[in-house]
Design a protein around this motif. Sequence first.
Motif, short mmCIF file in Angstrom:
data_model
loop_
_atom_site.label_atom_id
_atom_site.label_comp_id
_atom_site.label_asym_id
_atom_site.label_seq_id
_atom_site.Cartn_x
_atom_site.Cartn_y
_atom_site.Cartn_z
N THR A 55 0.89 -1.17 -0.04
CA THR A 55 -0.10 -0.09 0.14
C THR A 55 0.78 1.51 -0.05
O THR A 55 0.55 2.14 -0.70
CB THR A 55 -0.92 0.19 1.25
OG1 THR A 55 -1.76 -1.03 1.05
CG2 THR A 55 -1.82 1.20 1.31
N ARG A 59 0.82 3.40 -3.57
CA ARG A 59 -0.24 4.53 -3.41
C ARG A 59 0.58 5.85 -3.18
O ARG A 59 -0.07 6.94 -3.17
CB ARG A 59 -1.17 4.45 -2.25
CG ARG A 59 -2.28 3.18 -2.58
CD ARG A 59 -3.38 3.13 -1.73
NE ARG A 59 -3.92 4.47 -1.80
CZ ARG A 59 -4.89 4.65 -2.41
NH1 ARG A 59 -5.32 3.78 -3.52
NH2 ARG A 59 -5.45 6.15 -2.55
N ASP A 89 -3.09 10.15 1.69
CA ASP A 89 -4.12 10.79 1.56
C ASP A 89 -5.29 9.89 2.36
O ASP A 89 -4.97 8.88 3.08
CB ASP A 89 -4.82 10.98 0.16
CG ASP A 89 -4.81 9.53 -0.60
OD1 ASP A 89 -4.90 8.48 0.03
OD2 ASP A 89 -4.81 9.50 -1.76
N ALA A 90 -6.52 10.30 2.41
CA ALA A 90 -7.65 9.88 3.39
C ALA A 90 -7.67 8.44 2.90
O ALA A 90 -7.90 7.43 3.76
CB ALA A 90 -8.83 10.52 3.34
N GLU A 91 -7.72 8.08 1.56
CA GLU A 91 -7.92 6.72 1.21
C GLU A 91 -6.85 5.71 1.48
O GLU A 91 -7.27 4.37 2.02
CB GLU A 91 -8.35 6.85 -0.55
CG GLU A 91 -8.79 5.47 -0.89
CD GLU A 91 -9.28 5.53 -2.30
OE1 GLU A 91 -9.17 4.58 -3.24
OE2 GLU A 91 -9.27 6.80 -2.94
N THR A 92 -5.63 6.33 1.28
CA THR A 92 -4.45 5.26 1.62
C THR A 92 -4.56 5.02 3.37
O THR A 92 -4.30 3.84 3.67
CB THR A 92 -3.14 6.05 1.41
OG1 THR A 92 -3.34 6.36 -0.16
CG2 THR A 92 -2.15 5.38 1.86
N GLN A 94 -7.25 4.79 5.07
CA GLN A 94 -8.03 4.15 5.65
C GLN A 94 -7.79 2.66 5.16
O GLN A 94 -8.09 1.60 5.77
CB GLN A 94 -9.36 4.44 4.78
CG GLN A 94 -10.57 3.55 4.88
CD GLN A 94 -11.17 3.46 6.42
OE1 GLN A 94 -11.34 4.79 6.78
NE2 GLN A 94 -10.98 2.18 7.02
N GLU A 95 -6.95 2.55 3.97
CA GLU A 95 -6.55 1.17 3.59
C GLU A 95 -5.32 0.40 4.75
O GLU A 95 -5.55 -0.51 4.94
CB GLU A 95 -5.84 1.35 2.16
CG GLU A 95 -5.50 -0.06 1.51
CD GLU A 95 -5.16 -0.14 0.05
OE1 GLU A 95 -4.42 -0.81 -0.30
OE2 GLU A 95 -5.76 1.12 -0.64
N ASN A 98 -7.37 -0.32 7.65
CA ASN A 98 -7.90 -1.71 7.29
C ASN A 98 -6.89 -3.12 7.34
O ASN A 98 -7.59 -4.08 7.93
CB ASN A 98 -8.64 -1.98 5.98
CG ASN A 98 -9.82 -1.09 6.09
OD1 ASN A 98 -10.29 -0.51 6.88
ND2 ASN A 98 -10.14 -0.61 4.55
#
Length: 205
Positions: A55, A59, A89-92, A94-95, A98
């Motif tokens: 990740t 990313r 970023d926010a999506e990274t 979050q990943e 997780n």
Amino acid sequence: MTRMPITNTPKPAAVDDAQPVSHTLARAFDDDPMMRWFFPDDSSREAGLSRYFTTLFTRQYAHHGVCERTASAAAFWVPPEGLAKAVPDAETIQELQNILGDRAPLFRDAVEAAAEHTPEGPHWYLAVIGADPAARGQGHGAALLRSGLAKADAAGMPVCLESSKPSNLPFYEHFGFTVRGELRLPGGGPVLWAMRREPRPPAGV
């Protein structure tokens, strides 16, 4: 002068190299105190670390950093112009959360604590460097470190890093780094040592 084996020669790492790079780093960081804190389960740590580094690499650092690998090691560097862009970023985030599961709050607190100690002024940042334990002592990590330091020296820039593994400090000191501070991560986490190396004139200057 002895020529370095071709397998030790750093080469650029691209997104297509994510699988071997992440697997190498997962093995390299299995005994790292901070990574053991994030991934305490011995049975699932390597798989978790592989996803974690995949990740970060695909990313973040592959797009805004200078990533290199050898046959058994990898390093992610961020030059001054990439420091602002390399923030996840926010999506990274979050990943990553997780992947970390119930350890995600510790990770978030650690990132926030480290951010409060970000070095001032333009600098190169060594975000990640690691060699497969099976190849340690063969010069892979040193080759990658020299390659990145040469780029920083050519730009006249200092280099900063953090390490949570005490046994790594002499290795970095050998290449001119000095400890500039200590930070104990919140929640009972390990100590991070902040290190810095001032630029050196290129050879022959």
